[in-house]
Structures are given as structure tokens and as C-alpha cells.
Motif scaffolding. Sequence first.
Motif, PDB file in Angstrom:
ATOM      1  N   SER A 104      38.975  65.281 -45.933  1.00  0.00           N
ATOM      2  CA  SER A 104      38.318  65.508 -47.227  1.00  0.00           C
ATOM      3  C   SER A 104      38.957  66.673 -47.974  1.00  0.00           C
ATOM      4  CB  SER A 104      36.831  65.798 -46.955  1.00  0.00           C
ATOM      5  OG  SER A 104      36.291  66.668 -47.924  1.00  0.00           O
ATOM      6  N   THR A 105      39.009  66.545 -49.301  1.00  0.00           N
ATOM      7  CA  THR A 105      39.481  67.690 -50.095  1.00  0.00           C
ATOM      8  C   THR A 105      38.326  68.445 -50.745  1.00  0.00           C
ATOM      9  OG1 THR A 105      39.851  66.208 -51.966  1.00  0.00           O
ATOM     10  CG2 THR A 105      41.766  66.786 -50.669  1.00  0.00           C
ATOM     11  N   ILE A 106      37.210  67.776 -51.008  1.00  0.00           N
ATOM     12  CA  ILE A 106      36.092  68.428 -51.708  1.00  0.00           C
ATOM     13  C   ILE A 106      34.980  68.831 -50.724  1.00  0.00           C
ATOM     14  CG2 ILE A 106      34.385  68.210 -53.557  1.00  0.00           C
ATOM     15  CD1 ILE A 106      37.307  68.026 -54.538  1.00  0.00           C
ATOM     16  N   ASN A 107      34.414  67.862 -50.059  1.00  0.00           N
ATOM     17  CA  ASN A 107      33.249  68.152 -49.208  1.00  0.00           C
ATOM     18  C   ASN A 107      33.570  69.103 -48.058  1.00  0.00           C
ATOM     19  OD1 ASN A 107      30.648  66.334 -49.874  1.00  0.00           O
ATOM     20  ND2 ASN A 107      32.514  65.289 -50.527  1.00  0.00           N
ATOM     21  N   SER A 121      30.529  64.276 -54.620  1.00  0.00           N
ATOM     22  CA  SER A 121      31.789  64.196 -55.361  1.00  0.00           C
ATOM     23  C   SER A 121      32.085  62.735 -55.659  1.00  0.00           C
ATOM     24  CB  SER A 121      32.920  64.789 -54.515  1.00  0.00           C
ATOM     25  OG  SER A 121      32.986  64.132 -53.259  1.00  0.00           O
ATOM     26  N   THR A 122      32.725  62.493 -56.791  1.00  0.00           N
ATOM     27  CA  THR A 122      33.159  61.124 -57.112  1.00  0.00           C
ATOM     28  C   THR A 122      34.682  61.114 -57.240  1.00  0.00           C
ATOM     29  OG1 THR A 122      33.214  61.240 -59.547  1.00  0.00           O
ATOM     30  CG2 THR A 122      31.061  60.878 -58.510  1.00  0.00           C
ATOM     31  N   GLY A 123      35.271  59.984 -56.877  1.00  0.00           N
ATOM     32  CA  GLY A 123      36.715  59.847 -57.055  1.00  0.00           C
ATOM     33  C   GLY A 123      37.076  59.725 -58.524  1.00  0.00           C
ATOM     34  N   ALA A 164      37.598  63.623 -58.056  1.00  0.00           N
ATOM     35  CA  ALA A 164      38.176  64.179 -56.813  1.00  0.00           C
ATOM     36  C   ALA A 164      39.639  63.758 -56.639  1.00  0.00           C
ATOM     37  CB  ALA A 164      37.359  63.721 -55.611  1.00  0.00           C
ATOM     38  N   TYR A 216      32.518  57.199 -66.214  1.00  0.00           N
ATOM     39  CA  TYR A 216      31.076  57.000 -66.049  1.00  0.00           C
ATOM     40  C   TYR A 216      30.380  56.990 -67.408  1.00  0.00           C
ATOM     41  CZ  TYR A 216      31.534  57.176 -61.035  1.00  0.00           C
ATOM     42  OH  TYR A 216      31.863  56.873 -59.734  1.00  0.00           O
ATOM     43  N   PRO A 270      30.288  62.303 -50.268  1.00  0.00           N
ATOM     44  CA  PRO A 270      31.182  61.693 -51.258  1.00  0.00           C
ATOM     45  C   PRO A 270      30.531  60.408 -51.762  1.00  0.00           C
ATOM     46  CG  PRO A 270      31.942  61.172 -49.050  1.00  0.00           C
ATOM     47  CD  PRO A 270      30.711  62.019 -48.880  1.00  0.00           C
ATOM     48  N   PHE A 271      30.650  60.126 -53.030  1.00  0.00           N
ATOM     49  CA  PHE A 271      30.066  58.918 -53.638  1.00  0.00           C
ATOM     50  C   PHE A 271      30.824  57.700 -53.120  1.00  0.00           C
ATOM     51  CE2 PHE A 271      28.477  57.385 -58.078  1.00  0.00           C
ATOM     52  CZ  PHE A 271      27.159  57.435 -57.675  1.00  0.00           C
ATOM     53  N   TYR A 272      30.125  56.799 -52.460  1.00  0.00           N
ATOM     54  CA  TYR A 272      30.728  55.573 -51.936  1.00  0.00           C
ATOM     55  C   TYR A 272      30.010  54.384 -52.556  1.00  0.00           C
ATOM     56  CZ  TYR A 272      33.541  57.596 -48.080  1.00  0.00           C
ATOM     57  OH  TYR A 272      34.466  58.257 -47.327  1.00  0.00           O
ATOM     58  N   TRP A 273      30.761  53.549 -53.235  1.00  0.00           N
ATOM     59  CA  TRP A 273      30.168  52.372 -53.877  1.00  0.00           C
ATOM     60  C   TRP A 273      28.901  52.747 -54.646  1.00  0.00           C
ATOM     61  CZ3 TRP A 273      32.783  48.367 -55.203  1.00  0.00           C
ATOM     62  CH2 TRP A 273      33.937  48.067 -54.474  1.00  0.00           C
ATOM     63  N   TYR A 274      29.040  53.770 -55.470  1.00  0.00           N
ATOM     64  CA  TYR A 274      27.966  54.210 -56.356  1.00  0.00           C
ATOM     65  C   TYR A 274      26.717  54.648 -55.586  1.00  0.00           C
ATOM     66  CZ  TYR A 274      31.173  51.615 -59.280  1.00  0.00           C
ATOM     67  OH  TYR A 274      32.313  51.158 -59.878  1.00  0.00           O
ATOM     68  N   HIS A 307      29.767  62.816 -44.377  1.00  0.00           N
ATOM     69  CA  HIS A 307      31.132  62.452 -44.755  1.00  0.00           C
ATOM     70  C   HIS A 307      31.817  61.823 -43.534  1.00  0.00           C
ATOM     71  CE1 HIS A 307      35.118  62.361 -46.301  1.00  0.00           C
ATOM     72  NE2 HIS A 307      34.805  63.020 -47.399  1.00  0.00           N
TER      73      HIS A 307
HETATM   74  C1  LIG Z   1      34.481  53.408 -49.256  1.00  0.00           C
HETATM   75  C2  LIG Z   1      34.691  54.259 -50.483  1.00  0.00           C
HETATM   76  C3  LIG Z   1      33.937  54.011 -51.616  1.00  0.00           C
HETATM   77  C4  LIG Z   1      34.091  54.798 -52.745  1.00  0.00           C
HETATM   78  N1  LIG Z   1      33.331  54.527 -53.848  1.00  0.00           N
HETATM   79  C5  LIG Z   1      33.468  55.302 -54.955  1.00  0.00           C
HETATM   80  C6  LIG Z   1      32.658  55.044 -56.099  1.00  0.00           C
HETATM   81  O1  LIG Z   1      31.789  54.171 -56.121  1.00  0.00           O
HETATM   82  N2  LIG Z   1      32.846  55.833 -57.184  1.00  0.00           N
HETATM   83  C7  LIG Z   1      33.775  56.843 -57.213  1.00  0.00           C
HETATM   84  O2  LIG Z   1      33.887  57.527 -58.221  1.00  0.00           O
HETATM   85  N3  LIG Z   1      34.533  57.113 -56.113  1.00  0.00           N
HETATM   86  C8  LIG Z   1      34.398  56.375 -54.990  1.00  0.00           C
HETATM   87  N4  LIG Z   1      35.143  56.634 -53.882  1.00  0.00           N
HETATM   88  C9  LIG Z   1      35.978  57.853 -53.868  1.00  0.00           C
HETATM   89  C10 LIG Z   1      35.239  59.006 -53.198  1.00  0.00           C
HETATM   90  O3  LIG Z   1      34.034  59.292 -53.860  1.00  0.00           O
HETATM   91  C11 LIG Z   1      36.115  60.242 -53.182  1.00  0.00           C
HETATM   92  O4  LIG Z   1      37.259  59.949 -52.404  1.00  0.00           O
HETATM   93  C12 LIG Z   1      35.367  61.427 -52.621  1.00  0.00           C
HETATM   94  O5  LIG Z   1      34.309  61.817 -53.484  1.00  0.00           O
HETATM   95  C13 LIG Z   1      36.285  62.620 -52.461  1.00  0.00           C
HETATM   96  O6  LIG Z   1      35.600  63.608 -51.725  1.00  0.00           O
HETATM   97  P1  LIG Z   1      36.253  64.223 -50.404  1.00  0.00           P
HETATM   98  O7  LIG Z   1      37.523  64.928 -50.828  1.00  0.00           O
HETATM   99  O8  LIG Z   1      35.225  65.157 -49.878  1.00  0.00           O
HETATM  100  O9  LIG Z   1      36.550  63.089 -49.466  1.00  0.00           O
HETATM  101  C14 LIG Z   1      35.019  55.870 -52.748  1.00  0.00           C
HETATM  102  C15 LIG Z   1      35.786  56.106 -51.598  1.00  0.00           C
HETATM  103  C16 LIG Z   1      35.630  55.322 -50.479  1.00  0.00           C
HETATM  104  C17 LIG Z   1      36.455  55.602 -49.249  1.00  0.00           C
END
Ligand SMILES: Cc1cc2nc3c(=O)[nH]c(=O)nc-3n(C[C@H](O)[C@H](O)[C@H](O)COP(=O)(O)O)c2cc1C
Length: 175
Positions: A16-19, A109-111, A154, A117, A68-72, A10
Motif C-alpha cells: 500500500s502507498t496510502i493506508n 482512499s480511492t484510486g 491514490a 466522482y 482502500p475503496f474497493y468496488w465502491y 487492507h
Molecule cells: C479490487 C480493487 C477494487 C478497487 N475498486 C476501486 C473503486 O471502486 N474505486 C476507486 O476509486 N478505486 C478502486 N480501487 C483502487 C484502490 O482504491 C486504490 O488502489 C487504493 O485506495 C490505494 O490505497 P493503498 O495505497 O493504501 O493501497 C480498487 C482496487 C482494487 C485492488
Amino acid sequence: MKETLVILAHPNIETSTINRRWKEAIEQQLPNVKIRDLYSLYGQNFQIDVQAEQDACEQAERIVWQFPFYWYSCPPLLKKWIDDVLTDQWAYGKDGDRLHGKELLLAFSTGSGAERYHREGRNKYTVEELIFPFRATSNLIGTTFLPPYYFNGAYVATEEDIQTSIAHYMERLRM
Ligand SMILES: Cc1cc2nc3c(=O)[nH]c(=O)nc-3n(C[C@H](O)[C@H](O)[C@H](O)COP(=O)(O)O)c2cc1C
């Protein structure tokens, strides 16, 4: 409980709120689970100590990739970890059997919420479809790909949601 190693990736764990909560819960509830926080170890220059990572993996029976899921997909340092650590002759290729038989768990986690999805949702694909490259990686390195643990939504998570996710994730790690 199986010897478990969590590879945590991360880039901003302090915000972060989840991880972060998952990490704290592991530290408090499962002291035998080892965590390697990649951004804390290598976030400065991305120079991964491959030997240290491989040694840690060899000692584990179960490896967790938490992110955390970033760009899938996963954040870049976990991708680099995969590129650097899962080497030919060690993780795959001739005699590359060092991870064979170990379990691999994705915990992420996903945002976006689950409703996005789906075919008709904004993201068009299911989470399970999007993580196929991880499944393929697991196949190549001979690990057992456990049913992934993921938390959708998230961005709108309540404290109750987070508590529930902590309980579920800890349960998965205890199994
Ligand atoms: C660069 C970036 C890319 C992201 N891509 C996605 C994505 O592809 N799909 C999604 O659902 N959320 C996406 N998010 C949101 C993060 O997944 C989300 O903020 C994270 O899971 C929250 O966990 P945390 O509280 O531990 O940070 C993205 C966030 C960032 C900063």
C-alpha cells in the motif's frame, strides 16, 4: 482526544502507498489510538473473534473504519466484520444499544481522482453518494456519522499529496 479505535482493512498493506503510511503515522504520532489490523488478525481464514471485536468497540468512544475503496465499497473482510460483529441485541434490535452515542468515522482512499466522482465523470456518482450504505449502517447502530475523511487519486499521488493527507487524517483523529 476521544478513545479511538481504528479498524483497518487492507488486504495488501505491505504494498500500500496510502493506508500503510496512515497506519505508520498513527503508530508514530498517536500512540493512544488502538489499531486492529483485520487482515493481519483474520486474513488467513476470515474467522473473526466477535467477542474481542465487540470488547474493543465497547471501550472506544470513536470507531474508525479505514480501508482502500474497493468496488465502491470496502474490502471483503471489513464487510464480514460488519456482518459478524454488529449483531442483533448488541448493535441493533431490542437492547442493542452498545454503540449508541459513539462516533463513527470512515477514512479511505480511492484510486480514481475526484474528477471521476461526478455525474459526468467515469464513476457517475459522487463518493458521498456511494457511501450511503455506511451512513445507513451508522444510523441503525446509533452512532454519530462523522464527515468522512477520504483521499482521492491514490494512483497518481505524489509524496507531497501523501504527506498532506497524513496531516489531515491525523488532525481528524486528534479532534
Ligand atoms: C479490487 C480493487 C477494487 C478497487 N475498486 C476501486 C473503486 O471502486 N474505486 C476507486 O476509486 N478505486 C478502486 N480501487 C483502487 C484502490 O482504491 C486504490 O488502489 C487504493 O485506495 C490505494 O490505497 P493503498 O495505497 O493504501 O493501497 C480498487 C482496487 C482494487 C485492488
